[in-house]
Design an enzyme around this catalytic site. Structure first.
Site, PDB file in Angstrom:
ATOM      1  N   SER A  54       0.796  -1.233   0.000  1.00  0.00           N
ATOM      2  CA  SER A  54       0.000   0.000   0.000  1.00  0.00           C
ATOM      3  C   SER A  54       0.826   1.279   0.000  1.00  0.00           C
ATOM      4  CB  SER A  54      -0.972   0.011   1.187  1.00  0.00           C
ATOM      5  OG  SER A  54      -2.092  -0.809   0.907  1.00  0.00           O
ATOM      6  N   LYS A  57       0.040   3.695  -2.782  1.00  0.00           N
ATOM      7  CA  LYS A  57      -0.956   4.773  -2.742  1.00  0.00           C
ATOM      8  C   LYS A  57      -0.295   6.140  -2.571  1.00  0.00           C
ATOM      9  CE  LYS A  57      -4.678   1.832  -0.973  1.00  0.00           C
ATOM     10  NZ  LYS A  57      -3.968   0.594  -0.612  1.00  0.00           N
ATOM     11  N   SER A 114      -6.205   3.646   3.801  1.00  0.00           N
ATOM     12  CA  SER A 114      -5.579   2.806   2.780  1.00  0.00           C
ATOM     13  C   SER A 114      -6.627   2.029   1.995  1.00  0.00           C
ATOM     14  CB  SER A 114      -4.559   1.842   3.405  1.00  0.00           C
ATOM     15  OG  SER A 114      -3.677   1.324   2.428  1.00  0.00           O
ATOM     16  N   LYS A 216       2.933   6.386   5.532  1.00  0.00           N
ATOM     17  CA  LYS A 216       2.069   5.323   5.020  1.00  0.00           C
ATOM     18  C   LYS A 216       2.546   3.955   5.455  1.00  0.00           C
ATOM     19  CE  LYS A 216      -1.477   4.259   2.464  1.00  0.00           C
ATOM     20  NZ  LYS A 216      -1.646   3.053   3.306  1.00  0.00           N
TER      21      LYS A 216
END
Length: 417
Positions: A54, A57, A114, A216
Site C-alpha cells: 500500500s 498509494k 488505505s 504510510k
C-alpha cells in the site's frame, strides 16, 4: 493530442516491463535519510527490489494532488466507483459499483484508511484504466528520480511486476512533502468521517512517536510489512523506510529503533526508547511539520544517496476518460510471510463473497492490531474457491483468541500458518 498521450503511456509501460526482468527479492530493507543535510544516515538492502504494497498509494496520491493543482479535477468532483474498483478486497470504503465518491473522500480514504477501492477508482478516473494509470505512475516515478520502481496498479494489491526499493520510497515521501506540503498534512490525521461513519487509520507508530507526522503503512504476503515515515527531531527532517517486516509491531519497533539511533544529538537512544513515550494527538490537532522543508519554485528530480538517471517526460493523466479495463487478472496473495499466523474465515465460490465475509469480520478484531485481509484463489477440481483470511497474528495463541471472538458472533474460522 490523445494519441501522443497513449503513445507515451504505452512506451512507459514497455519500459516498466523491461525493468521487471529482475524479480523482487522480497527481503528486509531499511533506509533513513536526513532531508535537511542530504545525508544517508542508515541503509541496508536499500536498492533491493521488493513489493511496495500500500505504499503504492503514495504515488496515486501524488498524481491526484498534481491533477488538483492543475485544475483537471476539483476536491468536490464526483468519480465513479467502477466495477474494477468495487471488486477490490478490504481495506475499502465499500461503495457499490456505479455509485460515486468525491475526490476528497477518495483522498482521505487512501491516505488514512488505505482504501483499495478508492485508489482503484482514482486510477480508473485519471488514467482511463488501472493498467494505463500504472504506466503513468511509473513514468512519474522516473521523473522524480525513482530508478527501480514499477507500478502496475493504483492500490498496491499483489502483482509480481509491481516493485520498488526502500530508497525509491524515500524519494517519493520527500516529493510529497516538498511538492504538496498542505495536502501532505492529511497523512497525519487519525480518522475521518465518511457518510456518517468514523473511519480510523492504522499508522500506529505515528500516533506514539514524537514529531512523526506521516506517512504510510503497507502489507501484502509477498512483501511483508512496509512503512514509510517522516519525522522532525531537533529541527531536522528525517525520512525513514522499512520494508519486509515480519509483523506490524516488529516493523514499527524497527523503525523507531532506527530513528532513535540516528537522531542528530539524540545520544543514541537504545531500542524503542523514544517510541515508548506515548504522545496523545487528536485527529484535528495532529502535528503537521511538512512546511519546515524548503519548497523549490519548480519540481525537479530528487537525488538521494547517488545520482539518479535522467527523468522521463510523460503526460501525468489522461485528458479524457476511456472505458476502464476489467478487473486485473488476480489479486491473490503470493508466497511469503510463512512465519505469520493467520485465520481462515471463509471458502467461498466468488471473490466478492469472500470479501464480504472479511468486511463483516474485521470490525470485530480491532483489538488485535493491524491485520491484513487476504483473498486467496485456488482450484478444487474444476471449481475455483476463494479463501478469506486475516493475516498478521504474532502467534497461534493470538490467532486462536481471534477465532474465539469471531465464533462468539457466529462467524466460523480456524487457525492456519
Amino acid at each position: 493530442m490523445l494519441s501522443i498521450q497513449r503513445f507515451m503511456a504505452l512506451a512507459s509501460l514497455a519500459f516498466a516491463l523491461l525493468l521487471t526482468s529482475r524479480a523482487a527479492e522480497a527481503g528486509y530493507a531499511h533506509y533513513i535519510y536526513d532531508a535537511s543535510s542530504g545525508k544517508v544516515l542508515a541503509s541496508e538492502n536499500a536498492e533491493t527490489l521488493n513489493h511496495p504494497a500500500s505504499l503504492t498509494k503514495m504515488m496515486t496520491l501524488y498524481i491526484t494532488f498534481e491533477a488538483l493543482k492543475a485544475r483537471k479535477i476539483r476536491w468536490d468532483d464526483e468519480i465513479v466507483m467502477t466495477p474494477n474498483a468495487a471488486s477490490k478486497i478490504p481495506f475499502k470504503l465499500g461503495v457499490k459499483a456505479g455509485q460515486t465518491i468525491t475526490v476528497r473522500e477518495a483522498v482521505y480514504g487512501m491516505a488514512i484508511r488505505s482504501a483499495n477501492d478508492a485508489a482503484a477508482a482514482m486510477g480508473d478516473h485519471l488514467g482511463g484504466s488501472e493498467e494505463r494509470f500504472g504506466a503513468i505512475m511509473t513514468a512519474k516515478a522516473r521523473q522524480l528520480g525513482m530508478r527501480s520502481t514499477v507500478f502496475r496498479n493504483a492500490s498496491g494489491l499483489p502483482d509480481e511486476a509491481q516493485v520498488t526499493t526502500a530508497r525509491d520510497m524515500a524519494v517519493l515521501a520527500i516529493a510529497l512533502i516538498r511538492d504538496y506540503p498542505k495536502e501532505y498534512q492529511i497523512f497525519s490525521q487519525r480518522s475521518f468521517t465518511f457518510r456518517g461513519r468514523t473511519i480510523k487509520g492504522h499508522n500506529n507508530l505515528m500516533y506514539r512517536y514524537p514529531g512523526m507526522d506521516g506517512i504510510k503503512t503497507g502489507f501484502v504476503n509477498a512483501s511483508g510489512y512496509n512503512l514509510a515515515s517522516a519525522v522532525t527531531v531537533n529541527g531536522r527532517r528525517l525520512i525513514g523506510v522499512v520494508l519486509g517486516g515480519k509483523t506490524a509491531r516488529q516493523r514499527d519497533n524497527r523503525m523507531a529503533e532506527l530513528l532513535d539511533q540516528t537522531v542528530p544529538g539524540g545520544g543514541g537512544l537504545p531500542g524503542v526508547a523514544v517510541a515508548s513515550r506515548a504522545q496523545k494527538r487528536s485527529a484535528e490537532g495532529a502535528v503537521a511539520l511538512a512546511t519546515e522543508m524548503p519548497i523549490p519554485s519548480e519540481r525537479r528530480e530528487i537525488t538521494v544517496g547517488v545520482p539518479a538517471k535522467a527523468a522521463a517526460t510523460v503526460t501525468p493523466y489522461a485528458s479524457t476518460p476511456v472505458s476502464p479495463l476489467a478487473e486485473i487478472a488476480s489479486a491473490n496473495t503470493q508466497a511469503g510471510g510463512a512465519d505469520l499466523w493467520r485465520i481462515q474465515i471463509s471458502a467461498a465460490g466468488s471473490r466478492s463473497s469472500a470479501s464480504a465475509v472479511l468486511e463483516k469480520a474485521m470490525p470485530l478484531l480491532t483489538d488485535f492490531g493491524q491485520l491484513a485481509p487476504s483473498v486467496e484463489g485456488s482450484y478444487s477440481g474444476r471449481q475455483e474457491v476463494f479463501r478469506a483470511r486475516l493475516v498478521g497474528f504474532a502467534g497461534r495463541e493470538e490467532a486462536t483468541r481471534a477465532c474465539s471472538v469471531l465464533k462468539a458472533r457466529s462467524i466460523d474460522c480456524f487457525v492456519v500458518r
